[in-house]
Design an enzyme around this catalytic site. Structure first.
Site, mmCIF file in Angstrom:
data_model
loop_
_atom_site.group_PDB
_atom_site.id
_atom_site.type_symbol
_atom_site.label_atom_id
_atom_site.label_comp_id
_atom_site.label_asym_id
_atom_site.label_seq_id
_atom_site.Cartn_x
_atom_site.Cartn_y
_atom_site.Cartn_z
ATOM 1 N N GLU A 168 4.102 -4.617 -8.344
ATOM 2 C CA GLU A 168 4.978 -4.812 -9.321
ATOM 3 C C GLU A 168 5.876 -5.621 -10.602
ATOM 4 O O GLU A 168 5.332 -6.899 -10.500
ATOM 5 C CB GLU A 168 6.237 -4.705 -8.165
ATOM 6 N N GLU A 192 7.264 -7.784 1.722
ATOM 7 C CA GLU A 192 7.242 -8.979 0.433
ATOM 8 C C GLU A 192 6.750 -10.277 0.862
ATOM 9 O O GLU A 192 6.929 -10.640 1.708
ATOM 10 C CB GLU A 192 8.378 -8.542 -0.603
ATOM 11 N N LYS A 216 6.782 -2.788 5.324
ATOM 12 C CA LYS A 216 5.968 -3.513 4.009
ATOM 13 C C LYS A 216 6.481 -5.203 4.091
ATOM 14 O O LYS A 216 7.701 -4.643 4.535
ATOM 15 C CB LYS A 216 6.265 -2.826 2.825
#
Length: 205
Positions: free
Chosen positions: A77, A10, A8
């Site tokens: 998020e 960001e 993952k």
């Protein structure tokens, strides 16, 4: 070495070149936009993102850039629910929400937070002989996770109570106008459409 299926990464458009290089190397990548915990200091702390029309539209651009770079999915998020909804509409890859309202393709929580776990724990499958067990929390954890799964599948969670990040009515109006202009949003529902008609099948992660 860690037997992982993907990594993952960001960040939005600024990370697209990195995502592309990793994907080209044969490693699957999941993107992460909105609040990015590993770089939260650059955001001024743990703060909700996408709370102005311009910032919200930037998240759509970020999502599209990451999709084009090869991400197989995205985490979004700590953004207003309407922003996560439009991001989910704009891309064809799954969008997983955390603190982003009920309109994403799936939901995720950090289970230490969800279950109120503040301490380290021993896995129930192995308890060293020198360790005295003072509690058996496995059943409570299983029950909590099962309830979470049921709530997500029934769209009982997240509801308005757990979609706390708001965008003003005026900023939302501007944002949706910008979305419509760039063609990211689907055509407006007709007055006969029922609520939730276009909601995707929910997934639990």
């Amino acid at each position: 070495e860690g037997n992982m299926d993907a990594v993952k990464i960001e960040g939005g458009r600024k990370r697209a070149h990195l995502v592309g290089a990793v994907v080209d190397a044969g490693i699957a990548v999941m993107g992460h936009i909105g609040l990015t915990p590993q770089s939260f200091s650059g955001l001024g702390g743990f703060k909700a993102q996408g709370r102005s029309a311009a910032a919200a539209l930037t998240l759509i651009e970020d999502a599209l850039a990451l999709e084009k770079a090869g991400c197989f999915g995205l985490v979004i998020e700590c953004v207003p629910a309407v922003v996560a909804r439009e991001v989910s509409k704009a891309v064809s890859i799954p969008v997983i929400g955390i603190g982003a309202g009920p309109h994403t393709d799936g939901q995720v929580l950090v289970y230490h937070d969800m279950l109120g776990m503040m301490q380290h724990y021993h896995h129930a499958a192995f308890t060293p002989q020198f360790c005295k067990q003072y509690a058996a929390v496995g059943f409570a954890i299983q029950e909590g996770l099962a309830q979470y799964k049921e709530d997500v599948e029934q769209r009982a969670f997240p509801d308005e109570t757990f979609s706390p990040y708001k965008i003003s009515a005026e900023e939302e109006r501007i944002f949706l106008e910008l979305v419509e202009k760039r063609g990211a949003s689907a055509a407006s529902s007709t007055s006969s459409s029922s609520p939730g008609e276009d909601e995707p099948d929910i997934k639990v992660y």
